[in-house]
Design a protein around this motif. Structure first.
Motif, short mmCIF file in Angstrom:
data_model
loop_
_atom_site.label_atom_id
_atom_site.label_comp_id
_atom_site.label_asym_id
_atom_site.label_seq_id
_atom_site.Cartn_x
_atom_site.Cartn_y
_atom_site.Cartn_z
N UNK A 1 0.60 -1.01 0.00
CA UNK A 1 0.10 -0.03 0.20
C UNK A 1 0.74 1.23 -0.05
N UNK A 2 1.85 1.43 -0.82
CA UNK A 2 2.89 2.44 -1.05
C UNK A 2 1.66 3.72 -1.64
N UNK A 3 1.81 4.78 -0.70
CA UNK A 3 1.17 6.05 -1.20
C UNK A 3 1.99 6.89 -1.79
N UNK A 4 1.60 7.24 -3.03
CA UNK A 4 1.96 8.37 -3.98
C UNK A 4 1.56 9.64 -3.54
N UNK A 5 2.08 10.77 -3.95
CA UNK A 5 3.55 10.96 -4.58
C UNK A 5 4.49 10.61 -3.63
N UNK A 6 5.71 10.49 -3.96
CA UNK A 6 7.06 10.48 -3.06
C UNK A 6 7.61 11.97 -2.97
N UNK A 7 8.05 12.02 -1.54
CA UNK A 7 8.96 13.15 -1.29
C UNK A 7 10.37 12.68 -1.05
N UNK A 8 11.14 13.76 -0.79
CA UNK A 8 12.71 13.58 -0.93
C UNK A 8 13.13 14.38 0.35
N UNK A 9 13.92 13.57 1.31
CA UNK A 9 14.46 14.21 2.68
C UNK A 9 15.82 14.50 2.58
N UNK A 10 16.39 15.45 2.63
CA UNK A 10 17.71 15.85 2.78
C UNK A 10 18.12 16.23 4.20
N UNK A 11 18.90 15.69 4.83
CA UNK A 11 19.43 15.81 6.20
C UNK A 11 20.93 15.99 6.28
N UNK A 12 21.59 17.13 6.81
CA UNK A 12 22.77 17.18 7.01
C UNK A 12 23.10 17.60 8.47
N UNK B 1 23.40 20.42 9.97
CA UNK B 1 22.54 21.78 10.29
C UNK B 1 21.24 21.83 10.02
N UNK B 2 20.80 21.05 9.09
CA UNK B 2 19.22 21.06 8.57
C UNK B 2 18.93 20.19 8.03
N UNK B 3 17.71 20.20 7.95
CA UNK B 3 16.61 18.97 7.49
C UNK B 3 15.61 19.59 6.51
N UNK B 4 15.65 19.20 5.33
CA UNK B 4 14.88 19.66 4.28
C UNK B 4 13.95 18.64 3.58
N UNK B 5 12.77 18.97 3.34
CA UNK B 5 11.66 18.00 2.41
C UNK B 5 11.46 18.63 1.30
N UNK B 6 11.90 18.00 0.03
CA UNK B 6 11.30 18.69 -1.00
C UNK B 6 10.13 17.67 -1.57
N UNK B 7 8.92 18.35 -1.84
CA UNK B 7 7.56 17.63 -1.82
C UNK B 7 7.56 17.55 -3.35
N UNK B 8 7.22 16.16 -3.74
CA UNK B 8 6.94 15.67 -4.99
C UNK B 8 7.81 15.81 -6.12
N UNK B 9 9.09 16.07 -5.90
CA UNK B 9 9.82 16.26 -6.97
C UNK B 9 9.50 15.67 -8.52
#
Length: 298
Positions: A257-268, A270-278
Motif C-alpha cells: 500500500x505504498x502511497x504516492x506521491x513520493x517526497x525527498x528528505x535531505x538531512x545534514x 545543520x538542517x533537514x529539508x523536505x522536497x515535496x513531489x519532485x
C-alpha cells in the motif's frame, strides 16, 4: 431578540481574545487595543465573523443563514476580507492587513493562527466544485504570508510557517516552514536557522539534486504520509558542489500500500529539508519497484 440570548455574549468573549492577540502581535498597534478596535479594518472582518458564525449555527432562528451572510458581507465591505460564516476559526485569530483574503465555507482554522493580506484558503477547482469538505484545515499556531494560496482539502499541521506567495496543494506536516523555489514546494524544519535553496528532478533513470548543497548529506525517500521508505535507497553516482546524481536501488522488499506521491528528505548536520513531489520521482520509484511495467506521465 430572544433568539440572540447567549450568542452576543459568546461572540464578544471571542472578539475580546482576538483583540488582545492582535494588539500583542501587530507591531504597528504597539499594544494599544483601542487603536485596533477603532481603526483596524481587518479586525472588523473577524469581529463580524464571530457573530455571523454563531448565528449560522443557530438552527432555531428563522432566516439565520441569510442574516449570517449579511453580517459577513458587512465585514467584507469594511475590510476587503471575505470570510464565509460557516468557516470554523479558533481562538485568538489575527487577520493582519487582511484585504483580499478569502476563507472558504468548509475551512477549519486552529487557535493562535496569523494570516496576512490576499491569502486564499479555497477549493482546488474553479467552478462546479462538489459539495462537502473542499477547503483547507489549519492546525494551531499556523502563520500564512501575504499572497499565499492553500487550495483543496489539505491539512496544515501545527506551528507551520508558509512563506508569502506560496501555492500549497498538498498536506504539510507540523513544525515546518514552506517556501517556493523554482516552482517546487520546499519545506524544512522550522527550527533550522538557515535554509539553502535546493531543487530535485528526475532525468532518464537518475535523480538530480541541484542548488546550495551541503558537503555531506543523507538523502532518503518518504511516502505521501512522510514515512521513510527503507526498501528504496539512493546511490550517489556524481558528487559535485552544486550538483549530485543518484541511482535509485530496490532492496527487493515488499512495499504494501505504498502511497504516492513520493517526497525527498535531505538531512545534514545543520538542517533537514523536505522536497515535496519532485518531478519524475514517483514514476522512477514505480519503475524500480515494478520494472516490467511502463509508466507514461506522472
Amino acid at each position: 431578540m430572544p433568539h440572540l440570548d447567549g450568542i452576543v455574549e459568546a461572540s464578544l468573549q471571542q472578539v475580546a481574545e482576538d483583540l488582545l492577540a492582535y494588539s500583542a502581535r501587530d507591531p504597528a498597534s504597539r499594544g494599544r487595543i483601542e487603536l485596533t478596535l477603532e481603526v483596524n479594518a481587518s479586525f472588523k472582518a473577524v469581529m463580524f465573523h464571530r457573530l455571523a458564525h454563531k448565528i449560522w449555527l443557530h438552527g432555531g432562528l428563522v432566516g439565520h443563514e441569510i442574516i449570517a451572510h449579511k453580517l459577513s458581507s458587512a465585514g467584507k465591505l469594511q475590510s476587503g476580507a471575505e470570510i464565509h460564516p460557516a468557516a470554523r476559526i479558533g481562538r485568538r485569530f489575527v487577520l493582519d492587513h487582511g484585504f483580499g483574503t478569502i476563507i472558504g465555507e468548509t475551512c477549519k482554522i486552529g487557535d493562535d493562527c496569523y494570516l496576512l493580506s490576499n491569502v486564499t484558503l479555497g477549493a482546488s477547482g474553479i467552478a462546479d466544485n462538489p459539495d462537502g469538505n473542499r477547503h483547507p484545515q489549519l492546525g494551531n499556531g499556523v502563520e500564512v504570508g501575504a499572497g499565499a494560496r492553500i487550495l483543496g482539502a489539505v491539512s496544515i499541521g501545527d506551528n507551520v510557517f508558509i512563506s508569502p506567495s506560496c501555492v500549497i496543494t498538498r498536506d504539510v506536516p507540523a513544525n515546518t516552514r514552506v517556501s517556493i523555489v523554482n516552482q517546487l514546494q520546499m519545506q524544512r524544519v522550522s527550527m533550522s536557522p538557515n535554509c539553502n535553496f535546493l531543487g530535485a528532478f528526475v532525468l532518464g533513470k537518475r535523480l538530480h539534486l541541484v542548488g546550495e548543497l551541503p558537503i555531506a548529506e543523507n538523502v532518503t525517500l518518504l511516502d505521501a504520509d512522510h514515512r521513510r521508505l527503507d526498501s528504496l535507497s539512493l546511490e550517489c553516482a556524481v558528487h559535485e558542489r552544486h550538483h549530485r546524481q543518484y541511482y535509485l536501488r530496490n532492496f527487493g522488499a515488499v512495499v504494501p500500500n505504498l502511497r504516492y506521491p513520493l517526497n525527498l528528505r535531505i538531512v545534514s548536520q545543520t538542517q533537514e529539508i523536505t522536497l515535496l513531489d519532485p518531478p519524475g520521482l514517483s514514476n522512477l520509484a514505480r519503475y524500480v519497484l515494478h520494472p516490467h511495467t511502463l509508466y507514461i506521465g506522472d
